[in-house]
Design an enzyme around this catalytic site. Sequence first.
Site, PDB file in Angstrom:
ATOM      1  N   LYS B 139       0.759  -1.178   0.087  1.00  0.00           N
ATOM      2  CA  LYS B 139       0.314   0.120  -0.297  1.00  0.00           C
ATOM      3  C   LYS B 139       1.133   1.040   0.139  1.00  0.00           C
ATOM      4  O   LYS B 139       0.396   2.113   0.615  1.00  0.00           O
ATOM      5  CB  LYS B 139      -0.688   0.133   1.416  1.00  0.00           C
ATOM      6  CG  LYS B 139      -1.424  -1.549   0.953  1.00  0.00           C
ATOM      7  CD  LYS B 139      -2.551  -1.086   2.679  1.00  0.00           C
ATOM      8  CE  LYS B 139      -3.956  -2.619   2.323  1.00  0.00           C
ATOM      9  NZ  LYS B 139      -4.609  -2.817   3.376  1.00  0.00           N
ATOM     10  N   ASP B 227      -5.073 -13.455   8.893  1.00  0.00           N
ATOM     11  CA  ASP B 227      -5.913 -11.782   8.416  1.00  0.00           C
ATOM     12  C   ASP B 227      -7.102 -10.915   9.797  1.00  0.00           C
ATOM     13  O   ASP B 227      -7.792 -11.579  10.069  1.00  0.00           O
ATOM     14  CB  ASP B 227      -6.380 -12.030   7.579  1.00  0.00           C
ATOM     15  CG  ASP B 227      -6.851 -10.046   7.001  1.00  0.00           C
ATOM     16  OD1 ASP B 227      -6.445  -9.754   6.826  1.00  0.00           O
ATOM     17  OD2 ASP B 227      -8.252 -10.614   6.239  1.00  0.00           O
TER      18      ASP B 227
END
Lengths: 290, 290, 290, 290, 290, 290
Positions: B139, B227
């Site tokens: 990102k 996650d």
Amino acid sequence: MAEGLTLPAAHIIDDLVLSALDEDGAYDDVTTRALVTPGQWGRGVFIAKDAGVLSGLPVAAAAMTSYNEEIAFDALIEDGERVSAGTELAEVEGPLAAILSSERVALNFVQRMSGVATLTRQFCDSIVGTKARILDTRKTTPGLRDLERYAVRCGGGFNHRYNLANGVLIKDNHIAAAAQRELTDIADVVVLARNSVPHTMKIEIEVTNITQLVEAIQGGADIILLDNMTPAQIREAVEKVQGRALIEASGGITMDVVREIAETGVDFISIGALTHSAPSLDISLEVGSV
Amino acid sequence: MAEGLTLPAAHIIDDLVLSALDEDGAYDDVTTRALVTPGQWGRGVFIAKDAGVLSGLPVAAAAMTSYNEEIAFDALIEDGERVSAGTELAEVEGPLAAILSSERVALNFVQRMSGVATLTRQFCDSIVGTKARILDTRKTTPGLRDLERYAVRCGGGFNHRYNLANGVLIKDNHIAAAAQRELTDIADVVVLARNSVPHTMKIEIEVTNITQLVEAIQGGADIILLDNMTPAQIREAVEKVQGRALIEASGGITMDVVREIAETGVDFISIGALTHSAPSLDISLEVGSV
Amino acid sequence: MAEGLTLPAAHIIDDLVLSALDEDGAYDDVTTRALVTPGQWGRGVFIAKDAGVLSGLPVAAAAMTSYNEEIAFDALIEDGERVSAGTELAEVEGPLAAILSSERVALNFVQRMSGVATLTRQFCDSIVGTKARILDTRKTTPGLRDLERYAVRCGGGFNHRYNLANGVLIKDNHIAAAAQRELTDIADVVVLARNSVPHTMKIEIEVTNITQLVEAIQGGADIILLDNMTPAQIREAVEKVQGRALIEASGGITMDVVREIAETGVDFISIGALTHSAPSLDISLEVGSV
Amino acid sequence: MAEGLTLPAAHIIDDLVLSALDEDGAYDDVTTRALVTPGQWGRGVFIAKDAGVLSGLPVAAAAMTSYNEEIAFDALIEDGERVSAGTELAEVEGPLAAILSSERVALNFVQRMSGVATLTRQFCDSIVGTKARILDTRKTTPGLRDLERYAVRCGGGFNHRYNLANGVLIKDNHIAAAAQRELTDIADVVVLARNSVPHTMKIEIEVTNITQLVEAIQGGADIILLDNMTPAQIREAVEKVQGRALIEASGGITMDVVREIAETGVDFISIGALTHSAPSLDISLEVGSV
Amino acid sequence: MAEGLTLPAAHIIDDLVLSALDEDGAYDDVTTRALVTPGQWGRGVFIAKDAGVLSGLPVAAAAMTSYNEEIAFDALIEDGERVSAGTELAEVEGPLAAILSSERVALNFVQRMSGVATLTRQFCDSIVGTKARILDTRKTTPGLRDLERYAVRCGGGFNHRYNLANGVLIKDNHIAAAAQRELTDIADVVVLARNSVPHTMKIEIEVTNITQLVEAIQGGADIILLDNMTPAQIREAVEKVQGRALIEASGGITMDVVREIAETGVDFISIGALTHSAPSLDISLEVGSV
Amino acid sequence: MAEGLTLPAAHIIDDLVLSALDEDGAYDDVTTRALVTPGQWGRGVFIAKDAGVLSGLPVAAAAMTSYNEEIAFDALIEDGERVSAGTELAEVEGPLAAILSSERVALNFVQRMSGVATLTRQFCDSIVGTKARILDTRKTTPGLRDLERYAVRCGGGFNHRYNLANGVLIKDNHIAAAAQRELTDIADVVVLARNSVPHTMKIEIEVTNITQLVEAIQGGADIILLDNMTPAQIREAVEKVQGRALIEASGGITMDVVREIAETGVDFISIGALTHSAPSLDISLEVGSV
């Protein structure tokens, strides 16, 4: 997209997304290639995870469709609109492998740009009812100035000069440099600039006190930038100028003080943080197979 | 620069600063050209206005010296060092016009990179004493991945895979895609990936529950990404794995919870905010004539 | 094209063919311009003049259709298939001048790539029934690595790491360099590498004798490259490793010995000649007017 | 370098080696970065492992010194010279990490170019004493035409036209295309070409039989290319021409027949294999620390 | 160079001369390579063959020295100076082959730029004693705008806005377009533009009659462009404006009428012919061996 | 377009117009953006304001349609045709904003190219009835050689060699350089060149007197360039050559003398002014809304 918002040229956006896709290795995505067959089709929805203002959805679209023109990208919201957490922003459908390989780049653009638009909108909302405009600065991310200026407009802000080549802004260092050449009256500095630049340009000058301001007005400055002044000082400056020049306030202006400054009567408030410190807006792409 | 920090290649940095200088119109700075003569010499000091971790000073140097090779740039602090508000970072001396025209670009790089390093350092400091490492993600800002990964290292963090081409990370969407092809046991998915990618690559897989985790281990996964799990879930996962794979925690991890997660015994904690939401570190260049 | 063969990205191929067309002066073909009118239409057939394995036909197609989009290119054979002398590979039809001006570039790509695929297939055929895989190396033609790796896959081979950035391979020179730093036990070298590179990468190390091999295994190496060993030495190494690491044989391996080496039980055999010394496959384009 | 050998322009070589270094990930060599410190110094020797003709050593030098200008590269042999197995070609000294990271690219160039030079030299040696010259063709590696033509010169060969834009060569397809336009006499085709191209260009035409040859001479062709003729046919053609044009033999000419063809009295023999099928010359870089 | 003349950035000039050298095949000059040996040294003198104003000598220097850095280029005259037929402009010395191969490109730049400067100077000389300035337009040679604007400055002229992005000029077509949107009063058009563009830009508007002019002034236009008016009309316009805006005359202005127009009291006279129709100044390079 | 005129390759034209649009800021036209809405549609007509020969209309079309593919561009006249003042050349229709933003670039190309074609046609018309051809030279605008050579063809002229790489022209400086090497007989110089360049190239040599001419012929020169000779001298040279070589006259040839020179019997007359001093043809675009 909302009325009045013009995207940067398509070829600029295409170059940016292509570079970003290359940078991310999207054309050699070893995981997707190993696990997804060319024939698998997928569908996805872009969803805002936080409230904010959308910007950059057409850039995300360009990232995906330029990666693979079989991807259909349908925007549900236009740039410049406010979104809440949970708002669906766009639907995509196409080859699943292509969606997965281009997803990250698409998100990287739209999250960052929406972050800029969201912060800009917060400042603009804070000064509603005043005549002031929120402006960006040259403190942009290298390589992304076009996109970030667009994001500022999406958030309701306005753009300052594009760069050093298409606007005059005489700063303290220029004034000091002129002083070294025996030009100690700021009025003379303004006149020198006027005679040197194309006649189509206005002369903006940064001042830090009232003395400088008076000289700048005498020199015929078109715009006065008040650097790091308190609301009280700004108010005094506005009164002194009496409409003979446009006035811009700048320097470390936060959400806390922006309204007070706007109410002094300045024409513009420029804020570097719009582009250098806006956190990304959280957006995700939820993908399913078809 | 501090031991172990390797800058991106010089030609990558040169291309970035040249593009940024062009974008900023630095070669056609109408204000400076009007007011500063070629013969005027200047001197400046880069000063931190806030506390943080320095990163990108050599990039700022490249911006100035590639703009004009007569500018001498002397770093006083090395990338990776902590600085306080007021710390002098570097001195420059050279043609005053050149210093003024390249100043903004130099600052735009070092402020952003130092912002990333500063935020990374805050996370690293929070987990001191645990075995976990702080990792970046994909990102990053489009076009600046090399610089931002370097900034993460300056802040004490480590880098994840560079991009989609040089690391395998099987995500939920890949698992779903495989299921569509009748590969419903995650162990089989891991094996399929193993057989498809170069033998030099490890297989990392994202799981969201213990069932998936068990199958991943059975399939021989080298790395397990947990996650968006709670610390309690992460702790259970760590125990389940028993050292048979490396473990990475990810997903919305903030400063508040990072230490608790690190203490579960995970090997890595990856944090997107390091690069997508770090505010700039405030740095200024104070210029005087000579 | 045959199952599992993924071409390099279209924009990479387009850039390569455009550069090649420019290099060949195809846009200023003085002979064709003098003798062929824009209105003349032509048809042609690509024919293999020798037996081999086809690779690069889509690249040849890209060369012709990107030269002139009016050219229709119909492949009759897919990349990865075996062809005999006389096999018709593709038909083209379109403006005769365009076919003649782009013919040479189209052939230069497909002949070279098919040469690589053909040589690779010969090696693969030699080891049928063993578990070993034939691998390429980094000894590729500058500028054509993507295409040549694809050609290796067309021939039934597998790809090694893409380049120095996305795989670790510790060679004798690295071992010697580490020794200079007092790291004389190879196990320590492996550990140092492990701690320095992204956690997603395996550690491969080249050894030349059994002592080194033992230390490498102790250090936890994931892959052992046996450099220039005899089949007997390789067999001993395979037994020593006992499955604790993958094993790759390399170094001057010819068609004469490849099967014997494969039968030792190694996992991989890497061969530089696949890409640096494969003769072109003879292919011609027979053109007629319509 | 040997008398009369002019390298391609420095900026062409620089672009090629920079692209190749990028392609090979040389600026992000994870292995070397993990194991070799910036302060370690190294020395290496390029050694031929087989006999042949050297070509491309300055390109190898450019690869290393453009990677890191602290590398000193001293050639011991000049391009165009014959070398035996074991001949030392060059010495390098400099930062060990830089030598290791740029080694493969340097070798990839010099091995390939020396392969071309070596094969060319074998053909040239075969026809010593005749007046014929060995020529290259347009069957070069895409992107490397400049280097391969230079390698041909290093091997004693001569270059044909550079590309389609700077030489006229009327092939069978052009003749057929002209016939479609009612130009059935080859003499007329030659005249049409003559009137259409810049007056500085000669007209070369490919013929496959004596009838065509006679017409070509009548049309005033400057050069006749005899395509795929036997030595006996070539001899007849040479007698027919009687010096009224230059004669070039071409088409599948191998080492076995090249001398017999040269002895027919042709002026030129062009051979595609020089550039499309020359195996690399084996060269290694043996590196040690200093 | 003369006071106040700033060349375009070095990297812009370098890119232009490198492209021009490539375009001219300077790196593969077959004639020079055949006849001049690398060891031969040469000397040359640039000589004006006609009277005029010099511009572009540093560009010619860049062409030669970037072609081969061993060429020493010594300017004898500075850009902006007047020269007579026979004036020696510069001396070069260096490798003879390099001088011959780069000569044409060097001359192509300096002849064209001096042509622009010469024509500009003729216009400037015609209006000496008036307050008017001669301006260029956007009617420049594609790719050479930076150089031609510099050449205009060398001739004593001034530059108009750089391009569409950094200056506002409302033309008749814009006025017509606004009328379509019910904005029929030009004052409203000026205000609309004012509110839409960055606050640093002035508003210039083209008018063709006095009615339009009055409305433009009412709208607060900063600059009025009088299009294709007679001197009498211009004089009337100047009186009407009474200093409330700057005034620019434009449209087919020739040497015959330029003084009459300047004497009306306009501030600026813009002339497209400066850049689109200036004949080259004849300059030659006389070369001798050393 | 007229029979026999081949435009430069589409990708060359596209690159040129895209660069020119960027240079002109066409993608950020602040005036048009402020005053014209995306929905407004426009129509325009290109009109010749002077008589001349048209060239470059497809380039103008490319500028407009590549700026915005919604613009429809219909040519009414073909390149190479003669036009009078008032002739309508083309109609455009499409988004008004796009037409206004790309207008100037489109005109800049077609005006310049038509200027070259017009001047060329004047020279060609002057020598009607003789066998001579008008040729261009290498004195072209940097970056625009392809377009200007095409414009010369539009005007009825022919092209000389493209550049230094694809034609041999031995000039006085080359002769002097050879003399330095003891090659004082020009015949020897011609032979040396012949032996050094590809066999497909002719040898052209510049001579300034009859002695040189005789030697050049003896050396077997294919083409003789007579430099700056009077018509009488040229006539003598033609007689001397007796058809053994082609003859080109060059050097300051004006409209006044061109016919007399053509009547001497030379084959070619080359004129630098065609490309370095042709004034633009005046063309305007008259735009209206729809």
